[in-house]
Design a protein around this motif. Structure first.
Motif, PDB file in Angstrom:
ATOM      1  N   GLY B 585       0.800  -1.228   0.000  1.00 27.54           N
ATOM      2  CA  GLY B 585       0.000   0.000   0.000  1.00 27.54           C
ATOM      3  C   GLY B 585       0.826   1.267   0.000  1.00 27.54           C
ATOM      4  N   GLN B 586       1.872   1.305  -0.823  1.00 29.40           N
ATOM      5  CA  GLN B 586       2.769   2.459  -0.794  1.00 29.40           C
ATOM      6  C   GLN B 586       2.174   3.677  -1.507  1.00 29.40           C
ATOM      7  OE1 GLN B 586       6.846   1.474  -1.727  1.00 29.40           O
ATOM      8  NE2 GLN B 586       6.841  -0.308  -0.397  1.00 29.40           N
ATOM      9  N   LEU B 587       1.562   3.458  -2.666  1.00 26.19           N
ATOM     10  CA  LEU B 587       0.936   4.609  -3.333  1.00 26.19           C
ATOM     11  C   LEU B 587      -0.252   5.096  -2.510  1.00 26.19           C
ATOM     12  CD1 LEU B 587       0.647   6.622  -5.660  1.00 26.19           C
ATOM     13  CD2 LEU B 587      -0.783   4.940  -6.838  1.00 26.19           C
ATOM     14  N   SER B 588      -1.015   4.154  -1.961  1.00 28.19           N
ATOM     15  CA  SER B 588      -2.178   4.621  -1.184  1.00 28.19           C
ATOM     16  C   SER B 588      -1.718   5.476  -0.011  1.00 28.19           C
ATOM     17  CB  SER B 588      -3.087   3.481  -0.723  1.00 28.19           C
ATOM     18  OG  SER B 588      -2.413   2.316  -0.565  1.00 28.19           O
ATOM     19  N   LYS B 589      -0.585   5.121   0.584  1.00 27.21           N
ATOM     20  CA  LYS B 589      -0.049   5.936   1.674  1.00 27.21           C
ATOM     21  C   LYS B 589       0.268   7.350   1.181  1.00 27.21           C
ATOM     22  CE  LYS B 589       2.246   3.552   4.681  1.00 27.21           C
ATOM     23  NZ  LYS B 589       3.277   2.658   5.215  1.00 27.21           N
ATOM     24  N   LEU B 590       0.906   7.441   0.030  1.00 24.35           N
ATOM     25  CA  LEU B 590       1.251   8.767  -0.510  1.00 24.35           C
ATOM     26  C   LEU B 590      -0.008   9.572  -0.842  1.00 24.35           C
ATOM     27  CD1 LEU B 590       4.246   7.910  -2.907  1.00 24.35           C
ATOM     28  CD2 LEU B 590       4.367   9.009  -0.668  1.00 24.35           C
ATOM     29  N   LEU B 591      -0.992   8.886  -1.424  1.00 24.43           N
ATOM     30  CA  LEU B 591      -2.223   9.590  -1.808  1.00 24.43           C
ATOM     31  C   LEU B 591      -2.966  10.093  -0.577  1.00 24.43           C
ATOM     32  CD1 LEU B 591      -3.515   7.243  -4.666  1.00 24.43           C
ATOM     33  CD2 LEU B 591      -2.383   9.456  -4.916  1.00 24.43           C
ATOM     34  N   ARG B 592      -3.008   9.246   0.433  1.00 27.37           N
ATOM     35  CA  ARG B 592      -3.684   9.661   1.677  1.00 27.37           C
ATOM     36  C   ARG B 592      -2.973  10.868   2.276  1.00 27.37           C
ATOM     37  NH1 ARG B 592      -6.368   6.028   5.187  1.00 27.37           N
ATOM     38  NH2 ARG B 592      -7.473   4.440   3.998  1.00 27.37           N
ATOM     39  N   ALA B 593      -1.641  10.809   2.302  1.00 28.56           N
ATOM     40  CA  ALA B 593      -0.875  11.894   2.914  1.00 28.56           C
ATOM     41  C   ALA B 593      -1.044  13.187   2.125  1.00 28.56           C
ATOM     42  CB  ALA B 593       0.601  11.508   2.980  1.00 28.56           C
ATOM     43  N   GLU B 594      -1.052  13.062   0.818  1.00 27.47           N
ATOM     44  CA  GLU B 594      -1.062  14.253  -0.029  1.00 27.47           C
ATOM     45  C   GLU B 594      -2.446  14.862  -0.159  1.00 27.47           C
ATOM     46  OE1 GLU B 594       1.163  16.754  -2.786  1.00 27.47           O
ATOM     47  OE2 GLU B 594       1.818  15.228  -1.365  1.00 27.47           O
ATOM     48  N   PHE B 595      -3.470  13.993  -0.271  1.00 26.04           N
ATOM     49  CA  PHE B 595      -4.802  14.502  -0.645  1.00 26.04           C
ATOM     50  C   PHE B 595      -5.873  14.268   0.407  1.00 26.04           C
ATOM     51  CE2 PHE B 595      -2.567  13.397  -4.649  1.00 26.04           C
ATOM     52  CZ  PHE B 595      -2.478  14.676  -5.183  1.00 26.04           C
ATOM     53  N   LEU B 596      -5.552  13.662   1.541  1.00 23.01           N
ATOM     54  CA  LEU B 596      -6.531  13.357   2.591  1.00 23.01           C
ATOM     55  C   LEU B 596      -7.748  12.620   2.028  1.00 23.01           C
ATOM     56  CD1 LEU B 596      -6.492  16.598   4.781  1.00 23.01           C
ATOM     57  CD2 LEU B 596      -5.806  14.290   5.457  1.00 23.01           C
ATOM     58  N   VAL B 597      -7.472  11.628   1.187  1.00 19.71           N
ATOM     59  CA  VAL B 597      -8.540  10.831   0.588  1.00 19.71           C
ATOM     60  C   VAL B 597      -8.460   9.424   1.180  1.00 19.71           C
ATOM     61  CG1 VAL B 597      -9.300   9.741  -1.566  1.00 19.71           C
ATOM     62  CG2 VAL B 597      -8.630  12.146  -1.555  1.00 19.71           C
TER      63      VAL B 597
END
Lengths: 338, 629
Positions: B585-597
């Motif tokens: 889940g590495q991209l999901s971690k980045l997306l969550r951190a960046e976009f609060l999604v």
């Protein structure tokens, strides 16, 4: 505009940066000799590149007004290899220290030397880690007491010249920071050698390892504790030039000249010997048992790595023609869909 | 001879030829059985015939694991079709097993009722034992759910070459071509392509060429004449964009892309590298391009490979290094130097299973965070990821563009699946390729001095080459004063430089294309987001689910740092977001951190790519959850 070569002087190679070595450091002398040598090499200033790693010596590129890269610990030979392969016309110098070249960067040093890539590698050997404030180095003598070895070090040192010869070096030399004229001559020889030129310079760290090479540097001691190598000449040393090195079987021994022993009985230096046996034997002569040889241990010719690599490109172009995108794309099996 | 004439010559029995849209064939055998070769031949033949193809080679890390063992099984899967395909296929329609170990480790993937061709000569006591079979599966009824064809491949190969001067061992090595010949008959493939290849490959060894030709034809004739084969299949040509095509693996496409980029920039490639699976083929390929001015440097280690590239970039080359995850770990300090000296270098990571040595020959996407964050200090680099083997060509050029325009290291994340997988590549029109503009200053840019860190509008510093009179300057890994490049320990300057380097990388986003949303760009219930090699499986899964009426869309990232500018907007248009990745889940971690999604991660870390059905199942489950709200 390129400056006329004849006009260049040491001053032209001085950068605008404040030199930040400790007062009294041997590095100043080496810097001065390099700046003196560069204008004599028939090379325009913009064609010099100085590459270094990490350590006191590795600040060197900031203090010469040429192109330069202050790279990372131990990697200068590899960085310099990239420069030289792409631009064989440049004069590429590697400035390194005993920790940088022989500890963290040992692998790169070995492989640069064995490839005989045309780099001028100058190793400032002060037998100590200076920039990290005084831990023992891979050239420190056994039993060395330092901050990291309060009871004395328990590893055997490397001898840079032996390492370089073991790695099949085509040019190996040694000098001393304060032997101004000798150092200058050795640097000129190194610069003019085609291939990897490895130069060890005994350098005094007056803060963490003061006088480590005093036997070789001091005016009173150096004649009795060093022997100057000259191609085709016998190994004679001593204040009165009355001692020599003779081979006893395969081992060197010190002999007193006069009486039965003539100069012809001595070991004659041959820096061009195809086999490195003699050079290696000389590299094993250590203080205090022997006078330590200074000068050129070995200077032989062999094709350089960058020349061979670029020659293959020329050959491929001659055989197949200059590559085109069309040829690149249509290579192999292609088919047409209508 | 061609398949058409051979088929019409089939006498004495009636063969029914069924037309199918798509076929998945997998060859399995010992790692010395030539399965990769058979698969590659099948791929070339199908591609040249006009099908769309996608492949999945799967081989062990050991060059020759003990013969007949499960560990030594090597496989090659090919999907060929009459329509556009993006994956090598979930389920195998036809399994070719050269020995019991191959059968045992692959039978689970064969569809119920699928075609099973086995080399019955290899099903002896020793091989059965090595594979862990108590009884011979060919006899015990355990394979009754499949259409089993027992083929004496060894005997056929030997008989076809009676009187050959080759040793029986050398003849044995031809049995992959016997198997291939039979598969060619089974799927109506022409023999010409492979016969041509044999002639070219073994031209200097006429007896070896002869034995392979005989083997191939014998396999084909066996299908034609043997009475057990009463049905075969054909897959018509695919309707694909007209043009000239060539089959490329991801590694080949990278090599060609790099050379192309250098040409477009009027420069030469310097490739400094250290051999490592699965990246070494890039070196092999580039080392054949010497007449394109490509300098390859096989360095003493990964660190030297990286740092030689820094020297080469300083000297003015298109400087590239390639490796896999463990190599990136060693290169990290060097990448930091390239960031600090702001030199254009390309770093290719053909990802494989980790950590440590991990799974050298298997695919994974677990180096994303390493690529984005894995260095000391604030040390940003651009990170790109091609999404198909052929896209490696485009992204190699794009990586060079960004490196040159922004004077920055660019990391390119391929993986084992893209590297070894192959697909048809439409040869581009040279005029359609971008122009990569490179300028090297010839004059001082300051009043009396050259200022190596004086920046342009994109925050890029000038690329001044050694040898240029008057522009002598020093760069290095110590923090430097902006504009002058002098060593500086000033606190304000350091913060300014850290922010400037970050802003430069973030600014790359302005040069990137808008995202393409498959499905409903205006938004909807579910967005599936992925990156890199999962493109084929995700896209196929989303298309299938949409065909069933589900409101699901997908977007695929080829830019991981920085993200494209509209990514935040796209994410917020969907009620839920699913992110399949071959990691935890590495991209999901980045997306969550960046976009609060609230991104839901779908993980697969088995050294194998996603199946389409893995993703379909996850989509269905998400959709149910959504409906249930």
């Amino acid at each position: 505009m390129s400056q006329a070569l004849t006009q260049l002087t040491a001053k032209d190679f001085a950068s605008d940066q404040e030199t930040r070595w400790c007062p009294g450091c041997g590095d100043y002398s080496i810097l001065a000799q390099v700046k003196k040598v560069l204008p004599t090499l028939d090379t325009p200033r913009e064609k010099f590149v100085f590459v270094s790693g990490i350590g006191c010596s590795s600040r060197f590129p900031y203090y010469v007004n040429t192109y330069g890269i202050h790279s990372i610990h131990g990697r200068a030979p590899a960085v310099a290899t990239g420069v030289k392969m792409v631009r064989p016309d440049l004069s590429v110098w590697v400035i390194t220290g005993d920790g940088d070249a022989l500890s963290i960067g040992g692998n790169h040093l070995l492989h640069a030397i064995r490839r005989n890539i045309d780099l001028k590698i100058v190793l400032f050997n002060n037998r100590i880690y200076g920039l990290t404030k005084g831990q023992y180095s891979p050239t420190s003598e056994m039993g060395k007491k330092t901050k990291s070895t309060p009871m004395g070090s328990v590893d055997f040192p490397l001898h840079p010249i032996s390492v370089a010869i073991g790695a099949e070096a085509t040019f190996v030399a040694r000098s001393v920071d304060v032997h101004v004229k000798h150092l200058e001559d050795v640097l000129v020889r190194a610069a003019r050698h085609k291939g990897t030129a490895f130069v060890e310079v005994y350098q005094n760290c007056n803060i963490f390892n003061d006088l480590a090479f005093e036997y070789a540097a001091g005016k009173d001691t150096r004649d009795d504790h060093t022997v100057i190598l000259e191609h085709g000449k016998p190994l004679i040393f001593g204040k009165n030039r009355d001692k020599g090195i003779r081979l006893n079987g395969t081992a060197p021994e010190i002999v007193q000249l006069g009486g039965d022993i003539k100069e012809d009985d001595l070991l004659f230096h041959d820096e061009r010997a195809p086999e490195p046996t003699l050079a290696y034997l000389l590299s094993r002569m250590h203080h205090p048992e022997f006078p330590e040889p200074l000068g050129v241990f070995r200077a032989v010719q062999r094709p350089t790595y960058e020349a061979l690599a670029n020659q293959q490109i020329a050959t491929a172009r001659a055989q197949h023609g200059e590559g085109t995108l069309e040829a690149l794309f249509d290579d192999g099996e292609t088919w047409v869909v209508n | 001879m061609s398949a058409t004439t051979a088929a019409s010559a089939a006498a004495n029995k009636t063969v029914k030829t069924l037309e199918l849209d798509e076929i998945v064939v997998r060859f399995v055998g010992d790692s010395g059985d030539g399965m990769q070769l058979a698969g590659t031949q099948m791929t070339n033949t199908s591609a040249v015939f006009g099908n769309d193809v996608a492949t999945l080679p799967d081989f062990p890390a050991e060059i020759r694991a003990p013969a007949g063992s499960l560990a030594g099984v090597s496989g090659f899967q090919i999907n060929f079709s009459s329509h556009d395909i993006r994956t090598p296929g979930d389920q195998v329609n036809c399994l070719v097993a050269m020995n019991p170990a191959g059968l045992k480790s692959n039978i689970a993937d064969l569809e119920p009722g699928g075609i099973l061709l086995v080399n019955e000569d290899a099903f002896n006591k020793v091989n059965l034992q090595k594979a862990g079979y108590a009884a011979n599966p060919l006899d015990d009824g355990s394979l009754k759910g499949f259409r089993l064809f027992r083929v004496p491949l060894d005997k056929l190969t030997t008989e076809a070459n009676k009187g050959s001067s080759l040793t029986s061992r050398a003849l044995g090595r031809c049995r992959n071509f016997t198997a291939l010949g039979l598969v060619y008959w089974m799927f109506n493939r022409p023999l010409d392509e492979t016969l041509r290849w044999i002639d070219a490959k073994f031209g200097k060894k006429p007896e070896v060429a002869e034995a392979n030709r005989n083997a191939l034809k014998t396999g084909y004739y066996f299908g034609e004449t043997c009475e057990t084969f009463i049905e075969n299949y054909k897959v018509p040509k695919a309707r694909i964009t007209p043009g000239r095509y060539r089959k490329l693996t991801g590694n080949e496409a990278l090599a060609i892309g790099l050379v192309t980029a250098a040409r477009l920039a009027g420069k030469d490639v310097f490739y400094g590298t250290y051999p490592i699976t699965p990246a070494s083929d890039i070196l092999h390929q580039l080392s054949t391009y010497k007449n394109f001015g490509v300098l390859t440097f096989q360095a003493e280690d990964e660190i030297a490979a990286m740092t030689s590239v820094i020297g080469a970039a300083f000297a003015g080359a298109i400087a590239v290094t390639g490796t896999s995850g463990p190599g990136i770990a060693l290169k990290a300090e060097g990448i930091g130097l390239a960031v600090c000296t702001e030199l254009p270098v390309i770093i290719i990571n053909v990802q494989r299973g980790g950590p440590s040595t991990g799974l050298p020959t298997k695919t994974e996407q677990a180096d994303l965070l390493q690529a984005v964050c894995g260095r000391n200090g604030e040390c940003p680099v651009a990170v790109l990821a091609p999404n198909t083997p052929a896209d490696c060509f485009n992204m190699a050029i794009e990586a060079c563009r960004i490196a040159i325009e922004y004077m920055t290291p660019v990391m390119l994340l391929s993986d084992g699946y893209l590297a070894n997988g192959a697909e048809p590549w439409r040869i581009p029109d040279e005029k359609s390729l971008p122009h990569l503009k490179v300028t090297h200053p010839a004059q001082k840019n300051g009043e009396s001095e050259f200022l190596p860190y004086k920046r342009d509008a994109k925050l890029a510093r000038p690329w001044a080459l050694p040898g240029t009179p008057g522009l002598e300057h020093r760069i290095g890994g110590l923090e430097k004063e902006d504009v002058t490049g002098h060593v500086s320990y000033d606190p304000e300057n350091h913060e300014h430089m850290v922010k400037t380097r970050a802003a430069k990388i973030a600014g790359i986003a302005k040069s990137l294309p808008k995202l393409e949303v498959l499905g409903s760009p205006q938004g909807g219930d579910l967005l599936v987001i992925g990156w890199g090699s999962t493109y084929g499986a995700i896209t196929t899964a989303v298309e299938r689910c949409r065909a069933q009426g589900m409101d699901v869309s997908s977007v695929h990232l080829r830019y991981l740092n920085p993200f494209q500018q509209d990514l935040g907007d796209v994410l917020k248009r969907f009620k839920r977001v699913l992110c399949p990745e071959m990691n935890l889940g590495q991209l999901s971690k980045l997306l969550r951190a960046e976009f609060l999604v609230d991104v839901k991660s779908l993980s697969k870390v088995q050294g194998k790519p996603f199946m389409v059905r893995d993703i379909v199942t996850a989509i269905e489950s998400m959709m149910k959850g959504n409906n249930g709200r």
